[in-house]
Scaffold this active site. Structure first.
Site, PDB file in Angstrom:
ATOM      1  N   LYS A 128       4.470   0.277   1.001  1.00  0.00           N
ATOM      2  CA  LYS A 128       4.857  -0.528  -0.158  1.00  0.00           C
ATOM      3  C   LYS A 128       5.835   0.274  -1.017  1.00  0.00           C
ATOM      4  CE  LYS A 128       0.677   0.940  -2.625  1.00  0.00           C
ATOM      5  NZ  LYS A 128      -0.671   0.549  -3.058  1.00  0.00           N
ATOM      6  N   HIS A 129       6.609  -0.367  -1.917  1.00  0.00           N
ATOM      7  CA  HIS A 129       6.679  -1.780  -2.256  1.00  0.00           C
ATOM      8  C   HIS A 129       8.083  -2.234  -1.867  1.00  0.00           C
ATOM      9  CE1 HIS A 129       3.867   0.224  -5.050  1.00  0.00           C
ATOM     10  NE2 HIS A 129       3.186  -0.912  -5.055  1.00  0.00           N
TER      11      HIS A 129
ATOM     12  N   ASP B 281      -6.764  -0.626  -2.078  1.00  0.00           N
ATOM     13  CA  ASP B 281      -5.749   0.365  -2.480  1.00  0.00           C
ATOM     14  C   ASP B 281      -6.410   1.735  -2.514  1.00  0.00           C
ATOM     15  OD1 ASP B 281      -3.101  -0.891  -3.658  1.00  0.00           O
ATOM     16  OD2 ASP B 281      -4.714  -2.190  -4.349  1.00  0.00           O
TER      17      ASP B 281
ATOM     18  N   ASP C 207       2.486  -8.223  -2.998  1.00  0.00           N
ATOM     19  CA  ASP C 207       1.744  -7.596  -4.079  1.00  0.00           C
ATOM     20  C   ASP C 207       1.010  -8.726  -4.807  1.00  0.00           C
ATOM     21  OD1 ASP C 207       0.802  -5.577  -5.705  1.00  0.00           O
ATOM     22  OD2 ASP C 207       2.781  -4.767  -6.185  1.00  0.00           O
TER      23      ASP C 207
ATOM     24  N   ARG D  40      -9.862   3.505  -5.342  1.00  0.00           N
ATOM     25  CA  ARG D  40     -10.876   2.492  -5.660  1.00  0.00           C
ATOM     26  C   ARG D  40     -12.280   2.991  -5.304  1.00  0.00           C
ATOM     27  NH1 ARG D  40      -6.872   0.908  -8.472  1.00  0.00           N
ATOM     28  NH2 ARG D  40      -5.532  -0.743  -7.647  1.00  0.00           N
TER      29      ARG D  40
ATOM     30  N   ARG E 181       3.025   8.549  -7.681  1.00  0.00           N
ATOM     31  CA  ARG E 181       2.607   7.779  -6.503  1.00  0.00           C
ATOM     32  C   ARG E 181       3.641   7.882  -5.381  1.00  0.00           C
ATOM     33  NH1 ARG E 181       1.815   1.958  -8.502  1.00  0.00           N
ATOM     34  NH2 ARG E 181       0.760   1.653  -6.490  1.00  0.00           N
TER      35      ARG E 181
ATOM     36  N   HIS F 271       3.687  -5.098 -13.003  1.00  0.00           N
ATOM     37  CA  HIS F 271       2.466  -5.731 -13.494  1.00  0.00           C
ATOM     38  C   HIS F 271       2.738  -6.489 -14.796  1.00  0.00           C
ATOM     39  CE1 HIS F 271       0.864  -2.507 -10.907  1.00  0.00           C
ATOM     40  NE2 HIS F 271      -0.183  -3.291 -10.752  1.00  0.00           N
TER      41      HIS F 271
END
Length: 480
Positions: free
Chosen positions: A165-166, A65, A250, A73, A135, A178
């Protein structure tokens, strides 16, 4: 267990792992045909780690990601060299977005990473959205479509696959997937007009992968979230939108789907619905064995057709082959340095009101809004560090969510005050904190690193995202 069936099952599993080097069990699985590996900041990602993975399976799909902005990351400690999507949408220069995408692709090409789980092409239609927000390129479908396609062209122009995504769109939700299963209450007509145009645009731009959203969309399927829905993944994404690339889920340990069934059952149901790759954020040796066994057993029991599994594994191989065929593109991208793209975009994205500026070291009060689960813990706003680089002796006080403002009088009264907040538009308590600070200190300078509330204070700076370059741009403006 048939070795061919076992290899097909391994090919569609894309796990993450703990640690900074590949564990022995992961190496063995790669040698046996594991199709992908997902890397996170906890893995201390570098070229040596990727070489370890490819030594066991040269064609492994190595994924990450790297959205820019809050979700990075590779640069989690320093902050991203690139502003995130919201900032790029505010600038609204598709050529600049493509340049940023190309530089992110270039960074991944340097490490031999196959696939970037970016861009997010969710339309942030609900201002209360707790996980998309900055985002997203913005709240308008045309804007998101334009910049999503530009980002894809940039990343893939550097020889690295992009992943939109998503699907079918996480923007109109008030729940973080999440943590629980969000519901998108839009009609099919609303989905077609608002959420799907960006996916059409990135498919037209040749995006190589699409990531499913763990979202219940009753207008498409009242009984199953999109990740597990044939109506969403096959009827809509494949047949109606014409997407022929790899569909990846995901992470299946996210509570939106993990609460529904065992990991093995979730994997089987996703594959049956039309997914090609099963992303598991972190897995153990036993966990990988259980997932593989569940997929094999589903084929043997007639629950999952073997030709569907073979098709999925074939799409994973096709993405790997696409990457292998673009070594020349990556070589050219490595030489295509555009070091100013990120800061140029961050500067252009600043929205400012007021005229106050800093002429000496301030007191910075950082209001620590909890970021979403997609953001690595400890991701810095960077504002204090950027100001300290220009104004040595800058002081910092951190305020926890829901906490009280520190005493701004006494010795602190002599210092200029900078209040750093995030997503004031979404948090009433953050707006409350701003109001109290400005009442106590009318000279307060407010910096909002998220989706901002109404301007307040002697000066108000909105960066529209968290990144190292966004912080630098704000600090430059404040010390101009």
């Amino acid at each position: 267990m048939s070795r061919d069936l076992y290899r097909l099952a391994l090919a569609v599993l894309h796990p993450g792992f703990e640690g900074t080097s590949a564990p022995d069990w992961l190496r063995r699985a790669l040698g046996e045909g594991l199709g992908g590996v997902v890397l996170f900041a906890r893995n201390a990602i570098g070229a040596e780690l990727v070489r370890e993975l490819r030594a066991e399976n040269p064609g492994v799909v190595v994924a990450i990601d790297e959205e820019g902005g809050t979700v990075t990351r590779l640069e989690v400690r320093s902050g991203s060299s690139f502003p995130g999507n919201r900032a790029l949408g505010v600038v609204d220069d598709a050529d600049l977005t493509e340049r940023v995408g190309r530089q992110i692709g270039r960074m991944l090409a340097e490490l031999d990473i196959t696939l970037d789980y970016a861009p997010s092409v969710d339309v942030n239609a609900n201002p209360a959205n707790p996980v998309i927000g900055v985002r997203s390129f913005g709240p308008e479908p045309d804007l998101v479509a334009r910049h999503g396609a530009a980002f894809v062209r940039g990343v893939q122009g550097a020889g690295v696959a992009a992943c939109a995504k998503h699907f079918p769109g996480h923007g109109d939700t008030v729940t973080d997937s999440h943590l629980a299963l969000p519901t998108v209450a839009a009609s099919r007509e609303e989905l077609l007009a608002r959420d799907l145009p960006p996916f059409r645009a990135v498919i037209d731009a040749g995006v190589r992968a699409v990531m499913t959203g763990h979202l219940l969309v009753p207008a498409l399927d009242p009984d199953a979230p999109a990740t597990l829905s044939r109506a969403a993944l096959t009827d809509l994404l494949r047949d109606e939108l014409g997407f022929g690339g790899m569909v990846v889920t995901d992470a299946i340990e996210m509570r939106a789907v993990a609460a529904m069934a065992s990991p093995g059952e979730i994997a089987v149901r996703a594959l049956a619905a039309g997914a090609d790759a099963i992303c598991v954020g972190v897995v153990t040796e036993d966990g990988l064995r259980e997932l593989t066994g569940a997929v094999v057993a589903a084929v043997r029991d007639g629950v999952l057709p073997e030709d569907r599994l073979a098709e999925a594994a074939g799409r994973v191989r096709a993405l790997s082959d696409w990457y292998a065929a673009r070594a020349g593109l990556r070589e050219r991208a490595r030489a295509d340095l555009d070091p100013g793209a990120g800061l140029e975009a961050a500067r252009a994205a600043l929205t400012t009101t007021g005229t106050a500026a800093l002429d000496r070291a301030p007191l910075v009060v950082e209001v620590n809004t909890r970021l979403s689960q997609a953001v690595d813990p400890g991701t810095p706003t960077g504002i204090t560090a950027a100001l300290a680089a220009l104004l040595p002796n800058t002081d910092l006080v951190r305020m926890e969510p829901g906490g009280e403002l520190p005493d701004l009088g006494g010795p602190r009264a002599d210092r200029p005050l900078v209040l750093v907040v995030h997503d004031a538009a979404r948090h009433a308590w953050v707006r409350d904190t701003v109001e109290k600070a400005v009442a106590a200190r009318p000279d307060t300078i407010v910096v909002d690193t998220g989706i901002p509330g109404p301007p307040a204070g002697a000066a108000h700076v909105a960066t529209h995202g968290i990144s190292r370059v966004s912080a630098q741009a704000a600090a430059e403006w404040l010390t101009r």
